[in-house]
Design a protein around this motif. Structure first.
Motif, mmCIF file in Angstrom:
data_model
loop_
_atom_site.group_PDB
_atom_site.id
_atom_site.type_symbol
_atom_site.label_atom_id
_atom_site.label_comp_id
_atom_site.label_asym_id
_atom_site.label_seq_id
_atom_site.Cartn_x
_atom_site.Cartn_y
_atom_site.Cartn_z
ATOM 1 N N UNK A 177 0.846 -1.204 0.000
ATOM 2 C CA UNK A 177 0.000 0.000 0.000
ATOM 3 C C UNK A 177 0.877 1.249 0.000
ATOM 4 N N UNK A 178 1.933 1.224 0.786
ATOM 5 C CA UNK A 178 2.858 2.363 0.835
ATOM 6 C C UNK A 178 3.489 2.608 -0.531
ATOM 7 N N UNK A 179 3.902 1.553 -1.212
ATOM 8 C CA UNK A 179 4.535 1.704 -2.515
ATOM 9 C C UNK A 179 3.531 2.165 -3.575
ATOM 10 N N UNK A 180 2.315 1.667 -3.525
ATOM 11 C CA UNK A 180 1.286 2.123 -4.468
ATOM 12 C C UNK A 180 0.988 3.599 -4.232
ATOM 13 N N UNK A 181 0.955 3.995 -2.971
ATOM 14 C CA UNK A 181 0.751 5.409 -2.636
ATOM 15 C C UNK A 181 1.898 6.258 -3.178
ATOM 16 N N UNK A 182 3.126 5.785 -3.012
ATOM 17 C CA UNK A 182 4.276 6.517 -3.558
ATOM 18 C C UNK A 182 4.211 6.596 -5.084
ATOM 19 N N UNK A 183 3.782 5.518 -5.735
ATOM 20 C CA UNK A 183 3.630 5.546 -7.196
ATOM 21 C C UNK A 183 2.623 6.616 -7.604
ATOM 22 N N UNK A 184 1.501 6.668 -6.915
ATOM 23 C CA UNK A 184 0.484 7.681 -7.221
ATOM 24 C C UNK A 184 1.029 9.084 -6.981
ATOM 25 N N UNK A 185 1.777 9.245 -5.899
ATOM 26 C CA UNK A 185 2.357 10.558 -5.604
ATOM 27 C C UNK A 185 3.342 10.982 -6.692
ATOM 28 N N UNK A 186 4.157 10.057 -7.158
ATOM 29 C CA UNK A 186 5.131 10.403 -8.197
ATOM 30 C C UNK A 186 4.479 10.617 -9.557
ATOM 31 N N UNK A 197 10.599 12.109 -14.096
ATOM 32 C CA UNK A 197 10.813 10.692 -14.423
ATOM 33 C C UNK A 197 12.109 10.209 -13.785
ATOM 34 N N UNK A 198 13.172 11.003 -13.909
ATOM 35 C CA UNK A 198 14.453 10.643 -13.299
ATOM 36 C C UNK A 198 14.363 10.556 -11.780
ATOM 37 N N UNK A 199 13.680 11.508 -11.163
ATOM 38 C CA UNK A 199 13.489 11.456 -9.707
ATOM 39 C C UNK A 199 12.732 10.198 -9.312
ATOM 40 N N UNK A 200 11.669 9.922 -10.035
ATOM 41 C CA UNK A 200 10.835 8.749 -9.734
ATOM 42 C C UNK A 200 11.654 7.468 -9.794
ATOM 43 N N UNK A 201 12.404 7.291 -10.856
ATOM 44 C CA UNK A 201 13.196 6.068 -11.026
ATOM 45 C C UNK A 201 14.305 5.976 -9.990
ATOM 46 N N UNK A 202 14.957 7.096 -9.698
ATOM 47 C CA UNK A 202 16.060 7.096 -8.732
ATOM 48 C C UNK A 202 15.550 6.776 -7.337
ATOM 49 N N UNK A 203 14.371 7.239 -7.013
ATOM 50 C CA UNK A 203 13.826 7.029 -5.668
ATOM 51 C C UNK A 203 13.116 5.678 -5.552
ATOM 52 N N UNK A 204 12.277 5.344 -6.517
ATOM 53 C CA UNK A 204 11.439 4.148 -6.389
ATOM 54 C C UNK A 204 12.028 2.886 -7.013
ATOM 55 N N UNK A 205 13.007 3.028 -7.906
ATOM 56 C CA UNK A 205 13.568 1.855 -8.563
ATOM 57 C C UNK A 205 12.795 1.488 -9.817
ATOM 58 N N UNK A 206 13.133 0.355 -10.390
ATOM 59 C CA UNK A 206 12.622 -0.023 -11.710
ATOM 60 C C UNK A 206 11.128 -0.320 -11.725
ATOM 61 N N UNK A 207 10.711 -1.252 -10.921
ATOM 62 C CA UNK A 207 9.327 -1.719 -10.975
ATOM 63 C C UNK A 207 8.344 -0.617 -10.608
ATOM 64 N N UNK A 208 8.547 -0.019 -9.448
ATOM 65 C CA UNK A 208 7.608 1.000 -8.999
ATOM 66 C C UNK A 208 7.767 2.306 -9.768
ATOM 67 N N UNK A 209 8.967 2.581 -10.259
ATOM 68 C CA UNK A 209 9.148 3.745 -11.123
ATOM 69 C C UNK A 209 8.340 3.601 -12.403
ATOM 70 N N UNK A 210 8.401 2.411 -13.001
ATOM 71 C CA UNK A 210 7.630 2.146 -14.225
ATOM 72 C C UNK A 210 6.130 2.179 -13.946
ATOM 73 N N UNK A 211 5.715 1.645 -12.790
ATOM 74 C CA UNK A 211 4.296 1.680 -12.425
ATOM 75 C C UNK A 211 3.818 3.127 -12.281
ATOM 76 N N UNK A 212 4.630 3.964 -11.645
ATOM 77 C CA UNK A 212 4.266 5.374 -11.488
ATOM 78 C C UNK A 212 4.098 6.037 -12.859
ATOM 79 N N UNK A 213 4.995 5.731 -13.796
ATOM 80 C CA UNK A 213 4.894 6.335 -15.129
ATOM 81 C C UNK A 213 3.724 5.754 -15.917
ATOM 82 N N UNK A 214 3.425 4.480 -15.716
ATOM 83 C CA UNK A 214 2.229 3.891 -16.338
ATOM 84 C C UNK A 214 0.971 4.604 -15.846
ATOM 85 N N UNK A 215 0.928 4.893 -14.548
ATOM 86 C CA UNK A 215 -0.209 5.640 -13.977
ATOM 87 C C UNK A 215 -0.308 7.021 -14.616
#
Length: 189
Positions: free
Chosen positions: A6-15, A41-59
């Motif tokens: 839930x925390x990671x999904x919330x972070x994805x939505x925030x990013x 995009x760079x901040x998102x990937x650097x902070x969240x990593x590959x999987x969650x960074x990509x999920x954030x961008x998909x959102x």
């Protein structure tokens, strides 16, 4: 485990939201504006990593695809994604994944983040250039002149900012126990 998810999904939505906000910071150019999206995009990937960074961008892409004005110039809709700048936007997903993946396979340090974000910048520019060329029926020289060359210096500056800020924020989120270290990163530290 569920709390972490839930925390990671919330972070994805925030990013995804941060990317939408950064998209509105722009320098207009004739065909492709310089915007803050790629920094986000760079901040998102650097902070969240590959999987969650990509999920954030998909959102982010999905929000824009359904018509929300999250893209540069407060645009939204599928017409943006199939238009001249759509390749850059689709590139954000690949960029976030590859940038995060490089950091996960190496180390979350400033030097590696700068390398990963530079590779990410190249991915975004290449994907954007390809779609620009075909949508506007340009030659490769024209597409590079309009869609790549003007963004190289600014892209390197954004890669540096994303790396510097991203590594700092990531460390603070880990210290605050708001972001868990992947198993590989735990073993290295």
């Amino acid at each position: 485990m569920k709390v972490d998810r839930v925390r990671m999904i919330t972070l994805c939505a925030m990013f995804a939201a941060v990317t939408a906000i950064f998209a509105q910071v722009e320098i207009p150019l004739p065909i492709v504006p310089i915007s803050g999206q790629t920094l986000a995009v760079g901040l998102t990937a650097t902070i969240l990593g590959s999987r969650y960074g990509a999920v954030a961008m998909l959102c982010y892409v999905a929000l824009g695809a359904i018509g929300l004005p999250v893209f540069a110039e407060a645009k939204g809709g599928a017409q943006v994604l199939i238009g001249p700048t759509g390749g850059y936007i689709f590139g954000f997903i690949v960029t976030a994944f590859v940038t995060g993946w490089i950091l996960e396979k190496t180390k979350f340090t400033l030097a590696w983040a700068l390398f990963a974000n530079t590779i990410g910048m190249i991915i975004t520019l290449v994907m954007g250039c390809v779609q620009l060329k075909f949508v506007l029926d340009m030659s490769w020289t024209q597409a590079l002149t309009v869609g790549v060359y003007p963004f190289i210096i600014v892209g390197l500056i954004k890669a540096f900012l994303a790396s510097t800020i991203g590594i700092t924020v990531r460390k603070r989120l880990v210290q605050a126990k708001l972001l868990r270290l992947p198993k590989l990163e735990k073993a290295a530290s």
